[in-house]
Enzyme design. Sequence first.
Site, short mmCIF file in Angstrom:
data_model
loop_
_atom_site.label_atom_id
_atom_site.label_comp_id
_atom_site.label_asym_id
_atom_site.label_seq_id
_atom_site.Cartn_x
_atom_site.Cartn_y
_atom_site.Cartn_z
N GLU A 142 0.94 -1.11 -0.04
CA GLU A 142 -0.03 -0.19 0.05
C GLU A 142 0.88 1.21 0.05
OE1 GLU A 142 -2.36 -0.67 3.77
OE2 GLU A 142 -3.05 -2.76 2.60
N GLU A 177 -4.52 -6.36 3.00
CA GLU A 177 -3.16 -7.28 3.36
C GLU A 177 -3.45 -8.63 2.86
OE1 GLU A 177 -4.95 -4.87 5.15
OE2 GLU A 177 -3.48 -3.44 5.36
N PHE A 187 1.79 -1.22 8.37
CA PHE A 187 1.93 -1.46 9.79
C PHE A 187 2.02 -2.75 10.30
CE2 PHE A 187 1.34 3.14 9.45
CZ PHE A 187 2.12 3.73 10.25
N ALA A 188 2.93 -3.15 11.10
CA ALA A 188 2.63 -4.63 11.62
C ALA A 188 1.39 -4.89 12.31
CB ALA A 188 3.87 -5.00 12.63
N ASP A 189 0.68 -3.82 12.56
CA ASP A 189 -0.48 -3.85 13.31
C ASP A 189 -1.44 -4.39 12.23
OD1 ASP A 189 0.03 -1.85 15.89
OD2 ASP A 189 1.02 -1.50 14.11
N TYR A 190 -1.59 -3.96 11.06
CA TYR A 190 -2.34 -4.64 9.96
C TYR A 190 -2.00 -5.66 9.23
CZ TYR A 190 -3.29 0.23 10.91
OH TYR A 190 -3.84 1.64 11.64
N ILE A 191 -1.19 -6.52 9.85
CA ILE A 191 -0.89 -7.68 9.33
C ILE A 191 -1.86 -8.92 9.46
CG2 ILE A 191 0.26 -8.77 11.19
CD1 ILE A 191 2.61 -9.30 9.07
N PRO A 246 -5.29 -8.99 8.78
CA PRO A 246 -6.04 -9.54 7.51
C PRO A 246 -5.13 -10.82 6.84
CG PRO A 246 -6.27 -7.39 7.89
CD PRO A 246 -4.84 -7.75 8.98
N HIS A 292 -0.71 1.35 15.86
CA HIS A 292 0.38 1.82 15.19
C HIS A 292 1.77 1.53 16.03
CE1 HIS A 292 -2.84 4.50 13.47
NE2 HIS A 292 -1.83 3.99 12.14
C1 LIG Z 1 -6.17 -2.88 7.76
C2 LIG Z 1 -5.33 -1.64 7.59
N1 LIG Z 1 -4.53 -1.56 6.54
C3 LIG Z 1 -3.95 -0.30 6.23
C4 LIG Z 1 -4.25 0.74 7.14
C5 LIG Z 1 -3.27 2.11 7.05
N2 LIG Z 1 -4.42 3.05 6.39
C6 LIG Z 1 -5.04 3.99 7.23
S1 LIG Z 1 -6.08 4.97 6.40
C7 LIG Z 1 -5.69 4.15 4.82
C8 LIG Z 1 -6.16 4.73 3.58
C9 LIG Z 1 -7.73 4.53 3.47
O1 LIG Z 1 -8.23 5.15 2.46
P1 LIG Z 1 -10.00 5.14 2.02
O2 LIG Z 1 -10.67 3.80 2.80
O3 LIG Z 1 -10.04 5.47 0.80
O4 LIG Z 1 -10.21 6.08 3.28
P2 LIG Z 1 -10.04 7.67 3.31
O5 LIG Z 1 -9.08 7.84 4.31
O6 LIG Z 1 -9.97 8.24 1.82
O7 LIG Z 1 -11.23 8.31 4.05
C10 LIG Z 1 -4.52 3.16 5.06
C11 LIG Z 1 -4.02 2.46 3.92
C12 LIG Z 1 -5.14 0.71 8.25
N3 LIG Z 1 -5.43 1.53 9.08
N4 LIG Z 1 -5.55 -0.62 8.29
#
Ligand SMILES: Cc1ncc(C[n+]2csc(CCOP(=O)(O)OP(=O)(O)O)c2C)c(N)n1
Lengths: 409, 339
Positions: B29, B60, B83-87, B89, B129
Site C-alpha cells: 500500500e 493485506e 504497519f505490523a498492526d495491519y498484518i 488480515p 501503530h
Molecule cells: C487494515 C489496515 N490496513 C492499512 C491501514 C493504513 N491506512 C490507514 S487509512 C488508509 C487509507 C484508507 O483510504 P480510504 O479507505 O479510501 O479512506 P479515506 O482515508 O480516503 O477516508 C490506510 C491504507 C489501516 N489503517 N488498516
Amino acid sequence: MSEPKLHVPAVPARPGETPDFSYVNLAPAGAVMKPDPRVPVAETVALAESLIRVLDEQGKACGPWNPKLSPDRLIVGLREMLLTRVFDDRMQRTQRQGRITFYIRSYGEEAVSVAAAAALARSDMLFPSYRNQGLFIARGVSLVELMCQLLSNTRDMCKGRQLPVMYHAAEENIFSLSGNLATQFPQAVGWSMAAAIKGESRIAAAWIGEGSTAAADFHHALTFAKVYKAPVILNVVNNQWAISTFQGYAGGEQRSFAARGPGVGIAGLRVDGNDYLAVYAATQWAAERARCGEGATLIELVTYRAGAHSTSDDPTRYRPREEFAEWPLGDPAERLKQHLIQLGAWSESQHAALLAELEETVATAWKQAMAYGTLSEGPKLDPKLMFSDVYKNMPEHLRLQCEQMEREA
Amino acid sequence: MTIMNMVQALNSAMDVMLARDSSVVVLGEDVGYFGGVFRVTDALQKKYGAHRVLDTPIAEGGIVGAAIGMGVNGLRPVAEIQFADYIYPAYDQIVSELARLRYRSAAAFTAPLTIRTPCGGGIRGGQTHSQSPEGVFAHVSGIKTVMPSNPYDAKGLLIAAIEDDDPVIFFEPKRLYNGPFDGDPERPAQAWTNHPMAEVPEGYYRLEIGKAAVARAGGAVTMVTYGTMVHVCIAAAEAEGIDAEVIDIRSMMPLDIDTIAQSVEKTGRCLIAHEATRFAGFGAELSASIQEHCFWSLEAPIARVAGWDTPYPHAFEWHYFPGKQRVRRSLRQLMQIEG
Ligand SMILES: Cc1ncc(C[n+]2csc(CCOP(=O)(O)OP(=O)(O)O)c2C)c(N)n1
C-alpha cells in the site's frame, strides 16, 4: 495479436499536471428516477451506475429525489457541516502546535455524515470510519467531549487508550472506532441482523472509504447482508483518494462502487456526496427499504478528500494542489448555502455571522477541554487505567504488573 | 561506505536487489509512486517501473495471497505491510499457506517471499501503530522472523531475506528508522549520523540470517534482546555501570542459541528484554532455551523485561514502554541476587 500485460491504474494527474476529473461519471441534477424503496434489486442497477443529484449548478433543488426539507431543517444541516469544518480546522491547528498528537479532517466531505445522520432515526446504530466526525457532531456529542478524547486528558472517553479521533458514543448510538480499516462493515451487518432476530425496527449504517472496499471485510459484509437481507445501510465514501492511491486502485476504474451492491444482490445507489439533499434522500430511501424488510443498500457517496489524509500526510507529493478547485461536485457547504440563499432563507451576512458564532463555540469548548489537561500539561489520567478493561475482571498477572508499575513510578 | 539511516539502508537493499535480480518485485500500500508512508521504497518505482514496484489495493490478505502466487510463478516478491498492526488480515495466508506450502506439497511448490513491516512503539501511534507481533509469527513453523536494530544489519539482513528461498517476515522497528533510541523520551531525538552501524556499503552484501551479534561485550551479565531494546539495554547497562554483554539476536527463527549460551555460560546471569507483551512473548522461548542450555551455569533466575500485557495505550506510552528505568531496575535486582 496483443499479449496479456499487467494493467496499472492510470492516475489522472500527479503534482505539476493539470487536474483531470473526466473519469468521474456525472449526471445532471434531477435526471435519475426514484423508484419505490421496495423494488427488486435488479431495478437499482441503473441507479448504481448513474449519479443521484438534487442540487443543480444554480443551487436549485430538482427532480424526484428532492426530499423537500424545510429551510429550517436545511439551516441545521448547514450549521452542522460548518461546525464540523470549523472544529476540524481548529483541531488541525492544535495538532500543529503540538497539543494533540494526530488529527484527521473531513474537509470537503462533511455532507456525507451530517445529511445521513439527519435522515436516520436516533435509535439507529452508526458504525463510522475515522472521517465521520460529522456523525458525532450531528448527533449532538459535545465538542468538549470530542476534544477531551483528542487530548487523552482526564475526561477522555477512551481513558487515554486510543489515538485521537478514535471516538465512540454509546448514548448516541455510535460505535467505537477502530484503526483497522473496514472491520466495522461486517460488524454493522451483524448488529442489524441482531435487530432483525430480536424483531426490532432499528437499523444500522456503516461507512468506509473507497480504498477500504478492497479489504476482505467489505466483501464479508456484502455477502452477509445479502444472505440475511440484513437491515443495514452500507456507505462507501468515494473521496477519490486513499492516502496516495486514487480510487482506481480499489477497482473504481470504469465501474462504480455502488454497482457492487446489485452485483452481490443488494440494492445500490450512486449519489452526489457533496449534495446535502441527495445524501439525505438516498439515506432515507435505503432506511425505508431496510425497515420494511427489503434488506441492505450499498450507497456510494461521490466526494473529494479536500485535505491531507491526516496530519502525518503531505498530499502535494502525490496529487496536484489545485484538484479540489477543479472538483466537479464542488464544496458541500457552499452548495447548501447557495441553495438556501436561492430559497430566500439565508444571506451572506447570516452566513458570516454563523461562521463567527461557530468559531466562538469551538474556541470556548477548547478552553474548557484544555482545563481537563493535555498529554504534557495540567491534570493527568492515572496510568493504572492502562490495566483495567483488558478483561472484565483484572487477572492476577495484570494486577501484579500494575503494582509493579506503581512501585517503580 | 556511506552514512545511512535505517530507511535509506532498507531502501538501498531493495534497490540493489531490484537491480541484480529481475525476478524481484516490491508491492504494498502506497509503496509505488509515493514511496511508502515511511519513505522506505522512495524512488524505486521511478527507477524500476510500475510493473516491478506495485501500489496495491488496501487488502493485506490480498497482498500476501497475491505475493504467494507471484512467488510460486517465479518471482521474488518483497511485500510491505504498512504497519505490523495491519498484518492480521493476512494471517491466514501467512500461517496456513505461506508457512506450509513447501511442506504440504513436498517442496513441489514454494514461495520465496519477504514480508517487510514496521513494528514497535515509541512514536505515539496508539494501539494500531505500535504493536510488536514477532512472537506470534515466530511461533509458526515454516517462516523465518528477522528484526534488525541498525542500518548496517538492516540492509545486509534484508538482502539475505530477499535471497532466502524460505519466507521471511522482516520486522522494522519504526522508532529506529531515523536514529537510535535509548528509551528516554525526554532526550532530544538522536540521528544515526555518528553511530558506527550507520556506515553502510552502497552495493551488495549480505549477513547470515540466524547469527546473533554481540552489540556490547561484557562479562557480568548477558542481556538478550533485539530491535529497539538493543539500544535501551546498552544505555541501561551503561547508566548502571554494569559490565553487561548485550546480545542482539537479530532473528527469532532461526535462533542463534550458541552465541547466547556461550555468553550466559560466561556471565552466569541473564536478562531478556523485548517491547512486545510479556505473556507467551518471544522472551518465554528465549528463557526456556537458555535454561535448557545453561541451567548449570546460571547463578540467578533469568529476568524478563517486556511490555505490559495490555494493548498499547496512547496516553501511557512511556509507562507502557519497557524503557531505561525499567531495564535498569531489573538489571540491578538481577545483580543483587547472590550466586
Ligand atoms: C487494515 C489496515 N490496513 C492499512 C491501514 C493504513 N491506512 C490507514 S487509512 C488508509 C487509507 C484508507 O483510504 P480510504 O479507505 O479510501 O479512506 P479515506 O482515508 O480516503 O477516508 C490506510 C491504507 C489501516 N489503517 N488498516
